[in-house]
Design an enzyme around this catalytic site. Structure first.
Site, PDB file in Angstrom:
ATOM      1  N   ASP A  50       5.999   5.247   7.377  1.00 21.58           N
ATOM      2  CA  ASP A  50       4.777   5.672   6.479  1.00 21.58           C
ATOM      3  C   ASP A  50       4.415   7.163   7.068  1.00 21.58           C
ATOM      4  OD1 ASP A  50       2.214   4.513   4.986  1.00 21.58           O
ATOM      5  OD2 ASP A  50       1.573   5.883   6.569  1.00 21.58           O
ATOM      6  N   LYS A  80       1.687  10.029   0.972  1.00 21.58           N
ATOM      7  CA  LYS A  80       0.464   9.963   0.276  1.00 21.58           C
ATOM      8  C   LYS A  80       0.151  11.184  -0.119  1.00 21.58           C
ATOM      9  CE  LYS A  80      -0.595   6.707   3.956  1.00 21.58           C
ATOM     10  NZ  LYS A  80       0.068   6.982   4.901  1.00 21.58           N
ATOM     11  N   HIS A 113      -4.316   8.713  -1.383  1.00 20.09           N
ATOM     12  CA  HIS A 113      -4.657   8.646  -0.032  1.00 20.09           C
ATOM     13  C   HIS A 113      -6.131   8.260  -0.062  1.00 20.09           C
ATOM     14  CE1 HIS A 113      -3.451  10.454   4.201  1.00 20.09           C
ATOM     15  NE2 HIS A 113      -4.135   9.526   4.224  1.00 20.09           N
TER      16      HIS A 113
END
Length: 284
Positions: A50, A80, A113
């Site tokens: 991530d 993101k 995000h």
């Protein structure tokens, strides 16, 4: 828990893909170590990474992934979209740039995000809707195999539902024993949105709590393992961050024990509403 995929168990998304329940998080504040990422991929079987444009380590991850020798199709890569790139055209461009920095042709998951858009003359809701339309197109073309949001609350998700077509596949939110937004989790489940939790150790605050230390002794585990196991048992995709090899090893060793229901209840009861990261509550 659903199917077992590479890198441990996985949870099914609404679109039929499966996301590994345990991932390695990165961050912009001392949150990146080349050695740690390579170790997680090669030695710990981690397949879920991530990151975010905001963290500034997408190009560094490209190097670590190459060095690890793990095939692209065996990885789950999430990044993101930062709010400075919101808006229809900007979103598409930002996705291409993230892919280029990561050295990939597609993303497994692309997240908006943060719900606050900060665009002069437009409401955050308008900008979120415009941004999400671009996300839907990126999903339709296959550049993003799934799309989602981060730090969105029920009101933000409800607005998106009214304004757009595709329901987010994932909502990534702060989740640890002190911040357990059960109503949001239940709402996501009711709409088949997978709930993903970041900061599972509350940036270290949870590790010193007497109840967590007590449970660690009871199970002969570390406080970190208790927190991560609790999060996973609550059906939450969990992405602890660490730049230390020994901590990454420890964080991955959570699939060979189970917390008793009573002990899960003890941890569930520790919620006091505190945030160790952003609080999206004021954003309309």
């Amino acid at each position: 828990m659903a199917s077992r995929a590479l890198g441990g168990p996985a949870l099914p998304l609404a679109n039929g893909l499966s996301i590994p329940v345990l991932g390695l998080g990165t961050s912009h504040v001392g949150g990146y170590s080349h050695e740690a990422v390579v170790y997680a991929l090669q030695k710990c079987g981690i397949r879920h990474i991530d990151t975010a444009k905001r963290y500034g380590c997408e190009s560094l991850l490209q190097k670590a992934i190459k060095e690890s020798g793990v095939k692209r199709e065996d990885l789950w890569i999430t990044t993101k979209l930062w709010h400075s790139d919101y808006g229809y055209e900007n979103t598409k461009q930002a996705c291409l740039e993230s892919c280029r920095r990561l050295g990939v042709e597609y993303l497994d998951l692309y997240l908006v995000h943060w719900p606050d858009a900060q665009v002069p003359g437009k409401s955050s809701r308008e900008v979120r809707a415009e941004t999400w339309r671009a996300m839907e197109e990126l999903y339709a073309t296959g550049m993003c195999r799934s799309v989602g949001v981060s730090n969105f609350l029920i009101n933000h998700l409800e607005q998106l539902k009214e304004d757009c077509e595709v329901t987010p596949h994932v909502n990534q939110v702060e989740y640890h024993p002190f911040q357990r937004p059960q109503e949001l989790l239940d709402y996501c489940r009711s709409r088949n949105i997978v709930f993903e939790g970041y900061c599972p150790l509350a940036k270290g605050e949870a590790l010193a709590h007497p109840k967590i230390i007590q449970l660690a002794k009871k199970y002969d585990r570390t406080p970190a393992q208790i927190c991560i196991r609790w999060s996973i048992q609550n059906g939450v995709v969990t992405i602890p961050k660490s730049t230390k090899v020994e901590r990454i090893q420890e964080n991955c060793e959570v699939f060979d024990f189970t917390l008793a229901e009573d002990d899960v209840a003890i941890l569930n009861g520790m919620h006091d509403g505190r945030h160790v990261s952003w609080d999206p509550t004021p954003i309309v």
